[in-house]
Scaffold this motif. Structure first.
Motif, short mmCIF file in Angstrom:
data_model
loop_
_atom_site.label_atom_id
_atom_site.label_comp_id
_atom_site.label_asym_id
_atom_site.label_seq_id
_atom_site.Cartn_x
_atom_site.Cartn_y
_atom_site.Cartn_z
N ARG A 19 -66.73 -106.81 33.12
CA ARG A 19 -65.26 -106.44 33.34
C ARG A 19 -64.79 -107.63 34.15
O ARG A 19 -65.53 -108.48 34.50
CB ARG A 19 -65.48 -104.96 34.22
CG ARG A 19 -66.26 -105.20 35.58
CD ARG A 19 -66.31 -103.97 36.27
NE ARG A 19 -67.09 -103.96 37.58
CZ ARG A 19 -68.22 -103.76 37.64
NH1 ARG A 19 -69.03 -103.49 36.37
NH2 ARG A 19 -69.09 -103.93 38.84
N TRP A 145 -53.99 -103.71 37.40
CA TRP A 145 -55.30 -103.73 37.05
C TRP A 145 -55.83 -103.20 35.56
O TRP A 145 -56.60 -104.06 34.77
CB TRP A 145 -56.28 -102.78 37.85
CG TRP A 145 -57.72 -103.18 37.85
CD1 TRP A 145 -58.32 -102.02 37.15
CD2 TRP A 145 -58.52 -104.26 38.03
NE1 TRP A 145 -59.76 -102.77 37.32
CE2 TRP A 145 -59.82 -103.78 37.73
CE3 TRP A 145 -58.32 -105.57 38.51
CZ2 TRP A 145 -60.93 -104.78 37.89
CZ3 TRP A 145 -59.32 -106.24 38.87
CH2 TRP A 145 -60.52 -106.01 38.39
N ARG A 149 -57.67 -105.49 32.98
CA ARG A 149 -58.91 -105.22 32.33
C ARG A 149 -58.69 -105.02 30.92
O ARG A 149 -59.95 -105.55 30.18
CB ARG A 149 -59.25 -103.92 33.11
CG ARG A 149 -60.62 -103.14 32.38
CD ARG A 149 -61.18 -102.20 33.31
NE ARG A 149 -62.41 -102.09 32.85
CZ ARG A 149 -63.30 -101.15 33.44
NH1 ARG A 149 -62.87 -100.55 34.74
NH2 ARG A 149 -64.37 -100.79 32.79
N GLU A 153 -60.90 -106.99 28.18
CA GLU A 153 -61.85 -106.21 27.14
C GLU A 153 -61.51 -106.84 25.81
O GLU A 153 -62.37 -106.79 24.96
CB GLU A 153 -61.46 -104.91 27.46
CG GLU A 153 -62.14 -104.12 28.44
CD GLU A 153 -61.93 -102.51 28.60
OE1 GLU A 153 -61.14 -101.98 28.08
OE2 GLU A 153 -62.65 -102.11 29.63
#
Length: 324
Positions: A19, A145, A149, A153
């Motif tokens: 992550r 965020w 993220r 990903e």
């Protein structure tokens, strides 16, 4: 030029971060805040972040020059190389050995290109630094965020495909163009000449939303090796508002297609998972992309579909990913 020398053992120990790392994103975003480049992606973020900041960032500016070296202790590494969340990362930073803090601040003082006084390395300074980082993170990182993220990903999905298709060699060859795999050396564009010998420790690949132009490594070669590199084609961190496309999304088939994309898939895999034809899968993916619910990146001769933050939140019933 950065040259990372890898043995066969190092190649077997290459791994992807699970992550985003909260402190890497925080520190690198502070560069982006003061850099006028990349307005298409970061322009609105800069404006919103500056309006949201309510704390003093002078200590951050003293430790994070606009260009060049910043202390390694600002981005600590966990044992095993897993990324830190903001709270654990700040605690690790505050626990840095005083001798190391003093040595890295002396190096910053020797190399800094901007006017200003380098702070001392006292425990009181580290406490103020932790508070400043937390306040800045709250303004600049937390609201975005889920976008950060999702970008990481999507990048991980591309690297994972490359790893499955051709092992670590193809994984390293799939990295962004400023990084080139020329066995047994991984070369990268870099502002200074650096030679990094892994000596069997392996390498952690850390995709970053706010890393731009060139990758970043720690200055100290004895620290756990990590290569922070820009995610592929970052999206501007804005929140889409419902529009006319919402009605077009209603229906069992299209919602099944959205669920089928999951952690990423090609159009052929999407057709198989959703039980539709290849042409139908491509059409549904186009509508979902237009709606801002998926992103599509080229992977070799095919394309890879991944969920955007909005698409992920829709599947979760509007619950966003929490910052870690």
């Amino acid at each position: 030029m950065l040259r990372i020398h890898m043995s066969g053992l190092d190649l077997s120990r290459v791994r992807m971060a699970a992550r985003p790392d909260a402190l890497w994103e925080t520190v690198l975003s502070f560069h982006r805040l003061r850099d006028r480049r990349g307005a298409a992606v970061f322009g609105a973020w800069r404006t919103e972040t500056r309006n949201r900041l309510d704390g003093d960032v002078r200590l951050l500016a003293a430790l994070i020059p606009l260009r060049g070296y910043f202390p390694d202790f600002l981005t600590p590494s966990q044992g095993g190389g897993e990324p830190y969340g903001i709270d654990a990362g700040i605690e690790a930073l505050r626990g840095t050995e005083p001798r190391r803090v003093d040595a890295e601040l002396a190096l910053l003082e020797a190399e800094r290109r901007e006017a200003g006084r380098t702070p001392d390395g006292s425990a009181e300074m580290l406490g103020r630094l932790g508070a400043a980082l937390r306040g800045y993170h709250r303004a600049a990182i937390e609201p975005y965020w889920s976008h950060i993220r999702a970008g990481v990903e999507a990048d991980r999905a591309i690297r994972g495909r490359a790893l499955l298709d051709g092992g670590a060699d193809q994984l390293l060859a799939s990295l962004p163009p400023m990084i080139r795999w020329r066995p047994p050396v991984l070369e990268a564009d870099y502002p200074v000449d650096r030679e990094l010998h892994l000596d069997g420790r392996g390498l952690l690949l850390q995709p970053s939303y706010f890393c731009r132009v060139t990758p970043v490594v720690h200055r100290d070669p004895q620290l756990p090796p990590v290569l922070v590199y820009p995610v592929t084609r970052p999206r501007a961190p804005v929140f889409a508002e419902p529009g006319p496309w919402l009605g077009r999304l209603l229906g069992h088939t299209r919602s099944s297609v959205l669920r089928a994309i999951g952690n990423g898939c090609t159009t052929s895999e999407l057709a198989l998972r959703a039980g539709v034809s290849l042409a139908s899968a491509s059409q549904h993916a186009g509508v979902l992309r237009e709606a801002g619910l998926i992103d599509t990146l080229r992977h070799g001769s095919s394309v890879l579909h991944t969920l955007t933050p909005l698409g992920g939140e829709l599947l979760r019933g509007g619950a966003p990913l929490a910052a870690q």
